[in-house]
Design a protein around this motif. Structure first.
Motif, PDB file in Angstrom:
ATOM      1  N   TYR A   1       0.836  -1.206   0.000  1.00 45.96           N
ATOM      2  CA  TYR A   1       0.000   0.000   0.000  1.00 45.96           C
ATOM      3  C   TYR A   1       0.875   1.261   0.000  1.00 45.96           C
TER       4      TYR A   1
ATOM      5  N   SER B   1     -10.429  -1.594  -2.077  1.00 51.06           N
ATOM      6  CA  SER B   1     -11.606  -2.303  -1.582  1.00 51.06           C
ATOM      7  C   SER B   1     -12.791  -2.125  -2.529  1.00 51.06           C
TER       8      SER B   1
ATOM      9  N   ARG C   1     -12.300  -4.229  -5.632  1.00 49.64           N
ATOM     10  CA  ARG C   1     -12.544  -5.656  -5.385  1.00 49.64           C
ATOM     11  C   ARG C   1     -14.038  -5.945  -5.212  1.00 49.64           C
TER      12      ARG C   1
ATOM     13  N   ALA D   1     -15.658  -3.945   4.584  1.00 49.05           N
ATOM     14  CA  ALA D   1     -15.082  -4.453   3.340  1.00 49.05           C
ATOM     15  C   ALA D   1     -13.635  -3.989   3.187  1.00 49.05           C
ATOM     16  N   GLU D   2     -13.373  -2.750   3.589  1.00 38.71           N
ATOM     17  CA  GLU D   2     -11.998  -2.237   3.490  1.00 38.71           C
ATOM     18  C   GLU D   2     -11.067  -3.026   4.384  1.00 38.71           C
TER      19      GLU D   2
ATOM     20  N   SER E   1     -10.403  -6.360   2.856  1.00 35.72           N
ATOM     21  CA  SER E   1      -9.482  -6.211   1.727  1.00 35.72           C
ATOM     22  C   SER E   1      -8.054  -6.021   2.223  1.00 35.72           C
ATOM     23  N   ALA E   2      -7.897  -5.178   3.212  1.00 31.22           N
ATOM     24  CA  ALA E   2      -6.559  -4.943   3.764  1.00 31.22           C
ATOM     25  C   ALA E   2      -6.037  -6.189   4.481  1.00 31.22           C
ATOM     26  N   PHE E   3      -6.949  -6.924   5.107  1.00 30.04           N
ATOM     27  CA  PHE E   3      -6.560  -8.180   5.746  1.00 30.04           C
ATOM     28  C   PHE E   3      -6.024  -9.158   4.703  1.00 30.04           C
ATOM     29  N   LEU E   4      -6.715  -9.201   3.588  1.00 28.35           N
ATOM     30  CA  LEU E   4      -6.285 -10.078   2.501  1.00 28.35           C
ATOM     31  C   LEU E   4      -4.866  -9.723   2.062  1.00 28.35           C
TER      32      LEU E   4
ATOM     33  N   LEU F   1      -2.865  -4.917   7.521  1.00 35.03           N
ATOM     34  CA  LEU F   1      -3.415  -4.418   8.779  1.00 35.03           C
ATOM     35  C   LEU F   1      -2.370  -4.540   9.884  1.00 35.03           C
TER      36      LEU F   1
END
Lengths: 191, 409
Positions: free
Chosen positions: A147, A166, A169, B7-8, B11-14, B18
């Motif tokens: 990121y 996000s 996706r 959802a964010e 997504s960041a976990f994926l 995080l």
């Protein structure tokens, strides 16, 4: 970092253009791919990819040879690509149909994950993403940038990277949701 | 069970982006929540499905990609040359601006003297770094008062050469060669670029003398597209770019700055990216901040406009003037300035940019005023450019030509 690559980069920095040509050969597909996934046009991606290497060469004297070259030049390409999309002529020009990415005929690791119809849907969904979201998605999913690297490349903050990724996706997921049942289960099984 | 992650967050976990606390919290939640686990699995499947979509580039595209990049880099001026070119450009601009004024003043005082000046050797355009000795020895502009007279003479000469086609304006490059050889001297016939590609045994003479100032205005509307010197044989030609650049030797010495501290690398990369932000903001102004060396070099090759116009050394997209031309006349002036640059140094490092600049400004002139002659000239210049084996910016030129058929706003 590959010592041979570091040696090539050192030579290139010393003015050896043929050494830099070898570097270009190593990364040309990756850089072109990143550009094409963002701009969606071969001719523009061609320009962007060439320009990315040229700029990388120009700034080579600032580059730390201990670091990987690929992500760096991909970031440059992505930035050029997204800025091209922000330009007025690019906005006015209609995007081509989603034919730039075509399902591979070769059996890949995900062969069977999605059938042909679903892949076509995914291709169109990728093409239909807002440019900014597609750029972030490309850098993360295809180029595996962090990121932080994406934020630097596109001059946006980390929160924006997270939200755009996000949303991209979620949008893609919604487009191919009906095809994702088995795929999701399969992905779940791999985790 | 804890609250569902957003959802964010998923997504960041994926992406494993995080912090530990957030990651552990979500991991715990996923063990108890099938819905979120399925959601996460679908996000992962989306990524994998996207990665499974291969790109298809045109056949053979990468065969010479690297050599084309090398050729473009080799064609760029080095930054080390900047101070020299800067001084040359400054001197050229000074000559271009001051000398015509001085001549105009003198002509106003003595018309007879101005007429006599017709016979003076042409060399009004500022000498480029590679200018011929002849031009360096004749650093004076043709008097403005004599310009029309000399133009008329050129047209009469042209009509003699071409069986009375007095209304046609001779191609610029031919006129240049005529000036080199003296008025009325025979000049080699211009051949279309395509023809020359097929007949490399008859290369077009390389133009080394700057054009005379007296032709500036006349060639505005009707000029020949750029000629070129065919590349050596055995050069592969591909539509994407100039593999002919392969023979270009690497610079004797690239900037050999001592490696900077490692912590500067990221900043430098970012700086590079920021430059890109500016330069691609608008394709008409693309690469506007490209290096000054190129600008100065082009400026030295043209007239006063040339100093402002310049062309990018990066090549793929034209660097235009600080602001797009607002009138057809302005665009035409710029177009002809670029044309002169291209003709004066047909093989110089900025020639490609100058050729593209000619086309871009021609297209802009047409877009601004819709004149058919502008369109014809732009199409002709564009075709000639695309026929060149050393065209570095074919993509951009195709896009420019496409604008000719789009409705004008």
């Amino acid at each position: 970092v590959d010592p041979h690559e570091a040696d090539l980069l050192a030579k290139a920095r010393g003015g050896n253009l043929f050494a830099f040509e070898e570097i270009v050969k190593r990364y040309q597909r990756r850089v072109y791919g990143a550009a094409l996934r963002i701009v969606r046009r071969h001719e523009v991606a061609d320009d962007v990819a060439q320009e990315a290497f040229i700029r990388a060469h120009r700034a080579l004297h600032t580059f730390d040879l201990e670091r990987p070259f690929g992500p760096w030049v991909c970031r440059i390409a992505a930035n050029l690509a997204i800025n091209h999309l922000r330009s007025r002529p690019a906005r006015e020009e209609p995007l081509p149909e989603g034919h730039l990415e075509t399902p591979s005929s070769a059996a890949g690791p995900l062969e069977g994950l999605l059938d042909g119809e679903a892949r076509e849907v995914l291709v169109r969904a990728l093409a239909g993403l807002p440019d900014e979201q597609r750029a972030v998605f490309t850098l993360r999913v295809f180029e595996d940038l962090s990121y932080k690297e994406i934020a630097e490349a596109l001059a946006i903050n980390l929160g924006t990277v997270m939200s755009r990724l996000s949303r991209a996706r979620e949008r893609l997921r919604a487009e191919i949701a009906s095809y994702l049942g088995p795929a999701g289960q399969r992905a779940e099984g791999r985790r | 069970m804890s609250t569902h992650p957003s959802a964010e967050q998923l997504s960041a976990f994926l992406d494993q982006e995080l912090p530990d606390a957030g990651r552990l919290s979500i991991e715990e939640h996923l063990r108890a929540c099938d819905a979120c686990a399925a959601h996460l699995a679908e996000l992962a499947a989306v990524d994998e499905a996207a990665r499974a979509l291969p790109l298809e580039e045109p056949a053979g595209y990468f065969d010479d990609f690297a050599s084309r990049v090398r050729g473009r880099i080799a064609a760029r001026p080095t930054r080390r040359a900047l101070p020299v070119w800067a001084w040359a450009a400054a001197a050229a601009v000074l000559l271009a601006v001051v000398t015509p004024l001085a001549w105009r003043e003198r002509a106003a005082q003595s018309p007879a003297a101005a007429m006599k000046a017709q016979a003076a050797p042409p060399a009004a355009v500022p000498a480029a770094p590679a200018a011929s000795p002849a031009s360096a020895a004749s650093p004076q502009a043709a008097p403005a008062g004599a310009q029309e007279t000399r133009m008329a003479e050129a047209e009469r000469s042209l009509s003699r050469t071409h069986g009375g086609r007095a209304n046609e304006v001779e191609p610029h490059d031919r006129l240049l060669r005529r000036d080199q050889a003296g008025e009325g001297a025979p000049v080699p016939e211009f051949q279309a670029s395509q023809d020359k590609r097929e007949a490399p045994a008859q290369p077009e003479p390389t133009i080394t003398t700057p054009p005379p100032a007296r032709l500036e205005e006349k060639v505005l509307v009707e000029t020949k597209p750029f000629g070129y010197t065919p590349p050596p044989p055995a050069t592969s030609q591909r539509p994407h770019g100039p593999s002919g650049q392969q023979q270009a030797p690497p610079p004797a010495a690239a900037p050999a700055a001592a490696p900077p501290p490692a912590d500067r690398e990221a900043a430098a990369a970012t700086a590079e990216v920021v430059v890109g932000n500016d330069q691609f903001r608008d394709a008409d102004r693309a690469k506007e901040k490209d290096d000054d060396a190129a600008r100065q070099r082009r400026g030295a090759g043209g007239a006063a406009d040339g100093a402002k116009l310049g062309a990018t050394s990066s090549g793929s997209v034209l660097k235009a003037a600080p602001a797009p031309a607002q009138t057809g006349d302005e665009a035409r002036r710029r177009r002809e300035t670029f044309r002169r640059m291209a003709l004066e140094q047909p093989e110089g490092p900025g020639a490609d940019d100058a050729r593209v600049g000619t086309i871009a400004e021609g297209v802009r002139a047409y877009r601004l005023e819709g004149r058919a002659d502008d369109r014809v000239a732009a199409e002709r210049d564009g075709r000639a450019y695309l026929a060149r084996p050393d065209a570095l910016q074919a993509t951009r030129v195709r896009l420019l030509l496409k604008q000719l058929s789009e409705p004008r706003s």
